[in-house]
Write an enzyme that holds these catalytic residues in place. Structure first.
Site, PDB file in Angstrom:
ATOM      1  N   ASP A  32      -4.941  -0.284   0.791  1.00  0.00           N
ATOM      2  CA  ASP A  32      -4.709  -1.404  -0.110  1.00  0.00           C
ATOM      3  C   ASP A  32      -5.430  -2.619   0.469  1.00  0.00           C
ATOM      4  O   ASP A  32      -6.237  -2.500   1.389  1.00  0.00           O
ATOM      5  CB  ASP A  32      -3.214  -1.654  -0.325  1.00  0.00           C
ATOM      6  CG  ASP A  32      -2.458  -1.935   0.970  1.00  0.00           C
ATOM      7  OD1 ASP A  32      -3.075  -2.420   1.939  1.00  0.00           O
ATOM      8  OD2 ASP A  32      -1.232  -1.696   1.006  1.00  0.00           O
ATOM      9  N   LYS A 181      -0.090   1.037 -12.290  1.00  0.00           N
ATOM     10  CA  LYS A 181      -0.281  -0.111 -11.404  1.00  0.00           C
ATOM     11  C   LYS A 181      -1.494   0.123 -10.523  1.00  0.00           C
ATOM     12  O   LYS A 181      -1.680   1.228  -9.999  1.00  0.00           O
ATOM     13  CB  LYS A 181       0.959  -0.348 -10.529  1.00  0.00           C
ATOM     14  CG  LYS A 181       0.891  -1.663  -9.744  1.00  0.00           C
ATOM     15  CD  LYS A 181       2.212  -1.966  -9.058  1.00  0.00           C
ATOM     16  CE  LYS A 181       2.380  -1.184  -7.779  1.00  0.00           C
ATOM     17  NZ  LYS A 181       3.667  -1.477  -7.107  1.00  0.00           N
ATOM     18  N   LYS A 183      -4.015  -1.564  -7.288  1.00  0.00           N
ATOM     19  CA  LYS A 183      -4.080  -2.479  -6.157  1.00  0.00           C
ATOM     20  C   LYS A 183      -5.242  -3.456  -6.337  1.00  0.00           C
ATOM     21  O   LYS A 183      -6.343  -3.056  -6.749  1.00  0.00           O
ATOM     22  CB  LYS A 183      -4.266  -1.700  -4.853  1.00  0.00           C
ATOM     23  CG  LYS A 183      -3.145  -0.703  -4.555  1.00  0.00           C
ATOM     24  CD  LYS A 183      -1.875  -1.414  -4.157  1.00  0.00           C
ATOM     25  CE  LYS A 183      -0.815  -0.415  -3.703  1.00  0.00           C
ATOM     26  NZ  LYS A 183       0.384  -1.093  -3.155  1.00  0.00           N
ATOM     27  N   ASP A 212      -0.974  -5.219  -7.933  1.00  0.00           N
ATOM     28  CA  ASP A 212      -0.283  -5.448  -6.663  1.00  0.00           C
ATOM     29  C   ASP A 212      -1.273  -6.035  -5.665  1.00  0.00           C
ATOM     30  O   ASP A 212      -2.277  -5.402  -5.319  1.00  0.00           O
ATOM     31  CB  ASP A 212       0.264  -4.118  -6.138  1.00  0.00           C
ATOM     32  CG  ASP A 212       1.136  -4.268  -4.906  1.00  0.00           C
ATOM     33  OD1 ASP A 212       1.217  -5.374  -4.358  1.00  0.00           O
ATOM     34  OD2 ASP A 212       1.725  -3.254  -4.479  1.00  0.00           O
ATOM     35  N   ASN A 214      -0.417  -7.150  -2.540  1.00  0.00           N
ATOM     36  CA  ASN A 214      -0.024  -6.842  -1.162  1.00  0.00           C
ATOM     37  C   ASN A 214      -0.137  -8.047  -0.227  1.00  0.00           C
ATOM     38  O   ASN A 214      -0.653  -7.942   0.888  1.00  0.00           O
ATOM     39  CB  ASN A 214      -0.796  -5.648  -0.614  1.00  0.00           C
ATOM     40  CG  ASN A 214      -0.366  -4.331  -1.232  1.00  0.00           C
ATOM     41  OD1 ASN A 214      -1.128  -3.700  -1.954  1.00  0.00           O
ATOM     42  ND2 ASN A 214       0.870  -3.913  -0.981  1.00  0.00           N
ATOM     43  N   GLU A 238       2.309  -8.458  -8.511  1.00  0.00           N
ATOM     44  CA  GLU A 238       3.213  -8.126  -7.410  1.00  0.00           C
ATOM     45  C   GLU A 238       2.706  -8.653  -6.073  1.00  0.00           C
ATOM     46  O   GLU A 238       1.513  -8.539  -5.769  1.00  0.00           O
ATOM     47  CB  GLU A 238       3.361  -6.605  -7.346  1.00  0.00           C
ATOM     48  CG  GLU A 238       4.333  -6.094  -6.297  1.00  0.00           C
ATOM     49  CD  GLU A 238       4.567  -4.609  -6.440  1.00  0.00           C
ATOM     50  OE1 GLU A 238       4.929  -3.981  -5.428  1.00  0.00           O
ATOM     51  OE2 GLU A 238       4.393  -4.070  -7.552  1.00  0.00           O
ATOM     52  N   GLU A 264       9.582  -5.875  -1.726  1.00  0.00           N
ATOM     53  CA  GLU A 264       9.514  -4.596  -1.020  1.00  0.00           C
ATOM     54  C   GLU A 264       9.475  -4.725   0.493  1.00  0.00           C
ATOM     55  O   GLU A 264       9.899  -3.834   1.215  1.00  0.00           O
ATOM     56  CB  GLU A 264       8.297  -3.802  -1.479  1.00  0.00           C
ATOM     57  CG  GLU A 264       6.968  -4.400  -1.060  1.00  0.00           C
ATOM     58  CD  GLU A 264       5.795  -3.568  -1.527  1.00  0.00           C
ATOM     59  OE1 GLU A 264       5.133  -2.945  -0.672  1.00  0.00           O
ATOM     60  OE2 GLU A 264       5.534  -3.547  -2.737  1.00  0.00           O
ATOM     61  N   HIS A 314      10.993  -0.642  -5.081  1.00  0.00           N
ATOM     62  CA  HIS A 314       9.744  -0.200  -4.468  1.00  0.00           C
ATOM     63  C   HIS A 314       9.812   1.238  -3.955  1.00  0.00           C
ATOM     64  O   HIS A 314      10.750   1.598  -3.235  1.00  0.00           O
ATOM     65  CB  HIS A 314       9.418  -1.137  -3.292  1.00  0.00           C
ATOM     66  CG  HIS A 314       8.335  -0.639  -2.400  1.00  0.00           C
ATOM     67  ND1 HIS A 314       8.580  -0.154  -1.126  1.00  0.00           N
ATOM     68  CD2 HIS A 314       6.998  -0.544  -2.589  1.00  0.00           C
ATOM     69  CE1 HIS A 314       7.432   0.213  -0.566  1.00  0.00           C
ATOM     70  NE2 HIS A 314       6.465  -0.011  -1.421  1.00  0.00           N
TER      71      HIS A 314
END
Length: 384
Positions: A32, A181, A183, A212, A214, A238, A264, A314
């Site tokens: 990610d 979803k 990344k 996401d 991250n 996210e 998460e 998550h």
């Protein structure tokens, strides 16, 4: 004063516990944005802490926690310290036993590794209780639904070219998974936008799409990118910011129409409740094994329910499916196939929904191949 089960006449006591440290290899390593920004290495395995608990009357339950990249040996070591405290205890007293285990490790805190070691044992106790009652865990807790909307994440990692992401998204949709979803959070923001544009074009406007980050954006980048992303009609963005930046998430959520989610990476109920109580995000995404098990997860879920928040736990669909089914408001469950080799059973998916198993407890049993991935194990007590 605390009275042990044997002292107040309860017939059932915890008599045996087995702990196992397991390294589950992934079919292929994934990356990610944390990898692309140099903060972490690609992920090629999941470390599991498995707990089996049996009682003097022969009832049994299984639970597990996990770690990614580092922390597995520490979870296992702490679990070895606290598991003996449960021998002779009444397995029904789950809340009290959670506190007992937490106080035993009070000097290292009630979050992180300490909580995650508790999580495996706590989950096993809930599984045992539901199995003994002959009910799926969701029914024991009080279900609102028998199926939960689901979305796939495992096909959307950044090491994969966009063509592969699109192909896996199509496969997920054909399997019956509802949402997709992907990344993002690359150093090249335009590359993120190109990938999202291509996937949205392929999926069409009606398929739920999430992204996401991250935790790889700062506040200014998050706002600018958030505005760029508004026209993609995303279900949520996210982890746009550091997981502990409550103020930043709240400001971002207030300025964007697209819902903002996080949770998460939080490792205690108090951390997650800080987001819920302040309304800092639109989607709470806490994780039962990371928080300390089902017991603290439910505390956060109950608070989020009072605020009418969206809940999207998550990872770990094997546990979170049951917990999402008990949530009154909008909820999702995240599809990852990574842990499927650990269990004999498979979760059913159709028409965009993941079906809650009707088997007692979590509805899971461990496959014999787990023995080959076991790094260490220990037993306390005696089997009935």
């Amino acid at each position: 004063m605390t009275i042990r089960a044997s002292e107040h006449g309860s017939k059932e006591q915890i008599s045996w516990i087995r702990l196992r440290s397991v390294s589950l290899p992934l079919r292929a390593a994934v990356s990610d944005a944390k990898v692309l920004t140099g903060r972490q290495k690609p992920l090629d395995s999941v470390q599991l802490l498995l707990a089996d608990i049996e009682t003097s009357q022969g009832h049994a339950g299984i639970g597990f926690s996990y770690s990614l990249r580092a922390g597995g040996p520490a979870q296992y070591a702490h679990a070895q310290e606290i598991a003996p405290l449960l021998i002779g205890e009444d397995p029904n007293d789950i809340a009290r036993l959670w506190g007992k285990m937490a106080w035993a490790g009070a000097s290292v805190g009630r979050c992180g590794v300490a909580a995650q070691a508790i999580a495996a044992l706590d989950t096993a106790l809930w599984d045992l209780k539901a199995r003994r009652a002959g009910l799926p865990l969701s029914k024991l807790l009080g279900a609102h639904r028998n199926a939960v909307p689901c979305y796939n994440t495992s096909g959307g990692y950044l090491q994969a070219p966009i063509e592969e992401v699109i192909e896996k998204a199509s496969q997920s949709r054909e399997r019956g998974i509802g949402g997709i979803k992907m990344k993002i959070g690359q150093p090249d923001r335009q590359a993120d936008l190109r990938r999202i544009t291509a996937l949205r074009k392929q999926l069409g406007d009606q398929v739920p799409l999430m992204v996401d980050v991250n935790q790889q954006w700062d506040r200014i980048t998050a706002l600018r990118m958030g505005r760029e992303l508004e026209h993609f009609a995303l279900e949520w963005i996210e982890e746009p910011l550091d997981a502990h930046d409550i103020t930043g998430h709240a400001a971002l959520a207030a300025q964007l129409d697209t819902p903002i989610g996080t949770g998460e990476m939080l490792t205690s109920a108090s951390e997650a409740l800080a987001y819920v109580d302040t309304g800092a995000v639109d989607v709470i995404m806490h994780d039962a094994p990371r928080l300390g098990g089902i017991t603290p997860f439910l505390k956060v879920a109950n608070a989020a329910e009072q605020r009418g928040m969206i809940m999207a736990p998550h990872f770990i669909m094997e546990i979170h499916l049951h917990l999402a089914a008990t949530y009154e408001h909008q909820t999702w469950v995240e599809h990852f196939e990574w842990l499927e080799p650990v269990f004999n059973e498979r979760l059913e998916i159709r028409d965009g929904m993941m079906i809650v198993p009707d088997r007692p407890g979590l509805g899971l049993s461990l496959h014999e191949r787990v023995d080959g991935w076991t790094l260490a194990q220990t037993e306390v007590g005696k089997r009935a």
